[in-house]
Structures are given as structure tokens and as C-alpha cells.
Design an enzyme around this catalytic site. Structure first.
Site, mmCIF file in Angstrom:
data_model
loop_
_atom_site.group_PDB
_atom_site.id
_atom_site.type_symbol
_atom_site.label_atom_id
_atom_site.label_comp_id
_atom_site.label_asym_id
_atom_site.label_seq_id
_atom_site.Cartn_x
_atom_site.Cartn_y
_atom_site.Cartn_z
ATOM 1 N N ILE A 1 0.829 -1.204 0.000
ATOM 2 C CA ILE A 1 0.000 0.000 0.000
ATOM 3 C C ILE A 1 0.870 1.263 0.000
ATOM 4 C CG2 ILE A 1 -1.660 1.300 1.399
ATOM 5 C CD1 ILE A 1 -2.756 -1.537 2.321
ATOM 6 N N ASP B 1 11.429 3.368 4.767
ATOM 7 C CA ASP B 1 11.222 1.947 5.069
ATOM 8 C C ASP B 1 12.480 1.406 5.742
ATOM 9 O OD1 ASP B 1 8.934 -0.124 3.647
ATOM 10 O OD2 ASP B 1 10.674 -1.077 4.616
ATOM 11 N N ASP C 1 13.946 2.916 10.649
ATOM 12 C CA ASP C 1 12.943 2.131 11.371
ATOM 13 C C ASP C 1 12.071 3.099 12.182
ATOM 14 O OD1 ASP C 1 11.564 0.560 13.288
ATOM 15 O OD2 ASP C 1 13.076 -1.024 13.109
ATOM 16 N N VAL C 2 10.759 3.116 11.889
ATOM 17 C CA VAL C 2 9.881 4.104 12.534
ATOM 18 C C VAL C 2 9.621 3.811 14.010
ATOM 19 C CG1 VAL C 2 8.710 4.661 10.355
ATOM 20 C CG2 VAL C 2 7.713 2.939 11.884
ATOM 21 N N ASN D 1 2.056 4.538 7.319
ATOM 22 C CA ASN D 1 1.565 3.293 6.713
ATOM 23 C C ASN D 1 2.367 2.064 7.148
ATOM 24 O OD1 ASN D 1 0.430 1.586 4.307
ATOM 25 N ND2 ASN D 1 2.654 1.622 3.990
ATOM 26 N N SER E 1 -6.813 -0.397 10.264
ATOM 27 C CA SER E 1 -7.297 -1.633 9.631
ATOM 28 C C SER E 1 -8.731 -1.882 10.088
ATOM 29 C CB SER E 1 -6.428 -2.813 10.096
ATOM 30 O OG SER E 1 -7.019 -4.044 9.726
ATOM 31 N N TYR F 1 -2.371 -7.267 16.973
ATOM 32 C CA TYR F 1 -2.584 -6.474 15.751
ATOM 33 C C TYR F 1 -3.847 -5.612 15.878
ATOM 34 C CZ TYR F 1 -3.034 -5.403 10.755
ATOM 35 O OH TYR F 1 -3.151 -4.753 9.544
ATOM 36 N N LYS G 1 -4.157 -1.464 16.140
ATOM 37 C CA LYS G 1 -4.880 -0.672 15.140
ATOM 38 C C LYS G 1 -6.012 0.139 15.781
ATOM 39 C CE LYS G 1 -2.459 -1.810 11.522
ATOM 40 N NZ LYS G 1 -1.605 -0.788 10.863
HETATM 41 N N1 LIG Z 1 -2.779 -5.775 3.306
HETATM 42 C C1 LIG Z 1 -3.868 -5.785 4.047
HETATM 43 O O1 LIG Z 1 -4.733 -6.648 3.900
HETATM 44 C C2 LIG Z 1 -4.054 -4.720 5.111
HETATM 45 C C3 LIG Z 1 -5.312 -4.638 5.704
HETATM 46 C C4 LIG Z 1 -5.538 -3.683 6.681
HETATM 47 C C5 LIG Z 1 -4.508 -2.818 7.043
HETATM 48 N N2 LIG Z 1 -3.293 -2.925 6.439
HETATM 49 C C6 LIG Z 1 -2.235 -1.993 6.875
HETATM 50 O O2 LIG Z 1 -1.709 -1.297 5.745
HETATM 51 C C7 LIG Z 1 -0.353 -0.951 6.009
HETATM 52 C C8 LIG Z 1 0.518 -1.410 4.852
HETATM 53 O O3 LIG Z 1 0.419 -2.818 4.772
HETATM 54 P P1 LIG Z 1 0.823 -3.674 3.487
HETATM 55 O O4 LIG Z 1 -0.190 -4.734 3.384
HETATM 56 O O5 LIG Z 1 1.118 -2.794 2.332
HETATM 57 O O6 LIG Z 1 2.164 -4.372 4.075
HETATM 58 P P2 LIG Z 1 3.558 -4.776 3.436
HETATM 59 O O7 LIG Z 1 4.135 -5.768 4.377
HETATM 60 O O8 LIG Z 1 3.422 -5.124 1.996
HETATM 61 O O9 LIG Z 1 4.383 -3.402 3.544
HETATM 62 C C9 LIG Z 1 4.698 -2.854 4.793
HETATM 63 C C10 LIG Z 1 6.036 -2.130 4.680
HETATM 64 O O10 LIG Z 1 6.318 -1.534 5.961
HETATM 65 C C11 LIG Z 1 7.677 -1.721 6.252
HETATM 66 N N3 LIG Z 1 7.884 -1.655 7.702
HETATM 67 C C12 LIG Z 1 7.368 -2.502 8.636
HETATM 68 N N4 LIG Z 1 7.785 -2.126 9.847
HETATM 69 C C13 LIG Z 1 8.559 -1.022 9.680
HETATM 70 C C14 LIG Z 1 9.264 -0.175 10.579
HETATM 71 N N5 LIG Z 1 9.271 -0.403 11.904
HETATM 72 N N6 LIG Z 1 9.954 0.877 10.073
HETATM 73 C C15 LIG Z 1 9.966 1.114 8.730
HETATM 74 N N7 LIG Z 1 9.322 0.339 7.842
HETATM 75 C C16 LIG Z 1 8.625 -0.715 8.310
HETATM 76 C C17 LIG Z 1 8.015 -3.087 5.663
HETATM 77 O O11 LIG Z 1 9.420 -3.234 5.462
HETATM 78 C C18 LIG Z 1 7.209 -3.082 4.370
HETATM 79 O O12 LIG Z 1 7.960 -2.573 3.281
HETATM 80 C C19 LIG Z 1 0.008 -1.615 7.350
HETATM 81 O O13 LIG Z 1 -0.088 -0.648 8.378
HETATM 82 C C20 LIG Z 1 -1.053 -2.671 7.504
HETATM 83 O O14 LIG Z 1 -1.271 -3.020 8.852
HETATM 84 C C21 LIG Z 1 -3.043 -3.853 5.463
#
Ligand SMILES: NC(=O)c1ccc[n+]([C@@H]2O[C@H](COP(=O)([O-])OP(=O)(O)OC[C@H]3O[C@@H](n4cnc5c(N)ncnc54)[C@H](O)[C@@H]3O)[C@@H](O)[C@H]2O)c1
Length: 250
Positions: free
Chosen positions: A15, A34, A56-57, A83, A134, A147, A151
Site C-alpha cells: 500500500i 522503510d 525504522d519508525v 503506513n 485496519s 494487531y 490498530k
Molecule cells: N494488506 C492488508 O490486507 C491490510 C489490511 C488492513 C490494514 N493494512 C495496513 O496497511 C499498512 C501497509 O500494509 P501492506 O499490506 O502494504 O504491508 P507490506 O508488508 O506489503 O508493507 C509494509 C512495509 O512496511 C515496512 N515496515 C514494517 N515495519 C517497519 C518499521 N518499523 N519501520 C519502517 N518500515 C517498516 C516493511 O518493510 C514493508 O515494506 C500496514 O499498516 C497494515 O497493517 C493492510
């Protein structure tokens, strides 16, 4: 070409990467943050309007350094998209404190830290914060004690930010995605879970990264200039449909 700058965390894939691409299409420049350096460099290569920042956030010192580097490189921040997120599904009895903390560290601490470190830059631009929570923060379910709780806290943190930062002209909103086939989701969604989601979602399908990015960039734009403190699900109708039992479908 607008001079606007978005800081997007978790921008290496999923996302966050889709949001980066959409901001660029809409004329913004993007600071891509990231902690996965290799994936981030690969994602940012060829994007003239974006620069990668490997941080790292969840680590306070790294966040301060990251925001300093971004403001040095771009001179301003108009939007922050919190995100970056991690998912770890497990029963309560098996969720040890280290697993709990790892989820909270990114999904909650990271949102708090990055937003706080950007306040002065956002005051200068009357900018926007968009936090990515989420549907798991809106509805409880099994296996999501860490989780889902992280959220839900992210949702409330958004309201706190809107309440306190509004007088600076800073808006804060939250997007709650439904399931999207990213690496994060596919690591925790079994075939059974995927089939059950299709049954329970009125639109009968997963969302795309792009569909979530559209809501995020809208909330960051001037079109949403009087919208703050809102929690918006982009979830195919999942959250609004009460019991949603497959057996109740015609
Ligand atoms: N994919 C889904 O179904 C879904 C549903 C609801 C919510 N979300 C939320 O959307 C957001 C994005 O999710 P996604 O599905 O694209 O995930 P993803 O795993 O594809 O991407 C997440 C990115 O965040 C980075 N990351 C994780 N922890 C980090 C940190 N501490 N510091 C810096 N970077 C960090 C990872 O390296 C990765 O590149 C997340 O917050 C997730 O909880 C996703």
C-alpha cells in the site's frame, strides 16, 4: 507541478508503494521511508520525484534523524502517511510479550513518533496526517489480540491528533483498509481465511493497493480541507455489514 511533499512510511512495497506512485502521478514529491533497505532502493530506483530514506519508525532516535534528513532534502513536509505496519496473528495465550511489543512498536509507537517529529514541519505547511489502521481496529476477531489492539489504538491516536493539532491547521485522519493481497496479508491469510473474507465482504473481493491509495491521497489533498478526525474504512463494505453471515445471503 506542485511543490508538495509527502512522507510515506512503509513505502518499499504494498500500500505504501502504491501511495507513492499515486502521489507522484498527482504532482507531489515523496520521501519514501522503510527499514527494508534493499526493497526500498529497488522501489525508489527510477522514480525521479521520490527519494529513499532507510529508517525504522519504531526507534525514536532513528525517527528524529529521518525527519531531519527529509526536511533537509525536500525543505518541507505537506503530508505524513503513517503506513508502515506489521501483522502477527496468534492466540492470546501464545502471544508473548516480545511478539506483543514488536507489533505495538511499529503499528502504534511508530505512528506516534513519526507524527510528533513532523509537527513543526506540518505547522509550517498546514499539512495533513493520514494514519493507516485496519478493519481489525474497528472489529475484534480471534488471533488478533496484538494487531487489532494496535490498530484500535491507532484509530484513537488519530482522534487525539485531530483534537490537538487542529489549531495549527494540521488535519489528521485514518484509513482502515479491508484485506488487500500484499506480502503482509498473504503471510497471515490462509486459503480458508481468503475464502471467508470473500463471503463476508459485500463487494465479494479483496481490495487493491491502488484503491487504498486513492483514499489516502484524497485525505492529504485540498479536496479534504475540512475533513479531520475521521476514520474511513476502504473495505468493500465489510465493516458496515453487521453479522454478515454467509448463510444470510440470498
Ligand atoms: N494488506 C492488508 O490486507 C491490510 C489490511 C488492513 C490494514 N493494512 C495496513 O496497511 C499498512 C501497509 O500494509 P501492506 O499490506 O502494504 O504491508 P507490506 O508488508 O506489503 O508493507 C509494509 C512495509 O512496511 C515496512 N515496515 C514494517 N515495519 C517497519 C518499521 N518499523 N519501520 C519502517 N518500515 C517498516 C516493511 O518493510 C514493508 O515494506 C500496514 O499498516 C497494515 O497493517 C493492510
Amino acid at each position: 507541478m506542485s511543490e508538495k511533499v509527502a512522507l510515506v512510511t512503509g513505502a518499499a512495497r504494498g500500500i505504501g508503494l502504491a501511495t507513492t506512485h499515486l502521489f507522484i502521478e498527482q504532482g507531489w514529491r515523496v520521501a519514501m521511508v522503510d527499514r527494508d533497505g534493499d526493497a526500498l532502493q529497488a522501489a525508489a530506483s527510477g522514480l525521479n520525484e521520490a527519494s529513499p530514506f532507510v529508517y525504522d519508525v519504531s526507534i525514536p532516535d532513528e525517527v528524529d534523524e529521518m525527519v531531519g534528513s527529509v526536511t533537509n532534502a525536500f525543505g518541507r513536509i505537506d503530508a505524513v502517511v503513517n503506513n508502515a505496519g506489521v501483522a502477527d496473528f496468534g492466540p492470546i495465550e501464545e502471544t508473548g510479550f516480545a511478539r506483543w511489543r514488536a507489533v505495538m512498536a511499529t503499528n502504534l509507537d511508530g505512528v506516534f513518533l513519526v507524527s510528533q517529529a513532523c509537527i513543526s514541519a506540518l505547522r509550517a505547511t498546514k499539512g495533513a496526517i493520514v494514519n493507516i489502521a485496519s478493519i481489525s481496529g474497528l472489529r475484534a476477531s480471534t488471533l488478533r489480540v496484538a494487531y487489532g489492539t494496535s490498530k484500535a489504538a491507532c484509530i484513537h491516536l488519530t482522534k487525539q491528533q485531530a483534537a490537538e493539532l487542529g489549531e495549527y491547521g494540521i488535519r489528521a485522519n485514518c484509513v482502515c483498509p479491508g484485506p488487500v493481497r500484499t506480502k503482509l496479508a498473504m503471510a497471515v491469510h490462509t486459503p480458508d481465511i481468503i475464502a471467508s473474507y470473500h463471503d463476508a465482504i459485500p463487494l465479494n473481493r479483496y481490495g487493491s493497493e491502488r484503491e487504498i491509495a486513492e483514499v489516502i491521497t484524497f485525505l492529504c489533498s485540498e479536496k479534504a480541507s475540512y475533513v479531520t478526525g475521521q476514520i474511513i474504512a476502504s473495505d468493500g463494505g465489510f465493516e458496515s455489514t453487521g453479522v454478515g453471515l454467509p448463510a444470510l445471503r440470498t
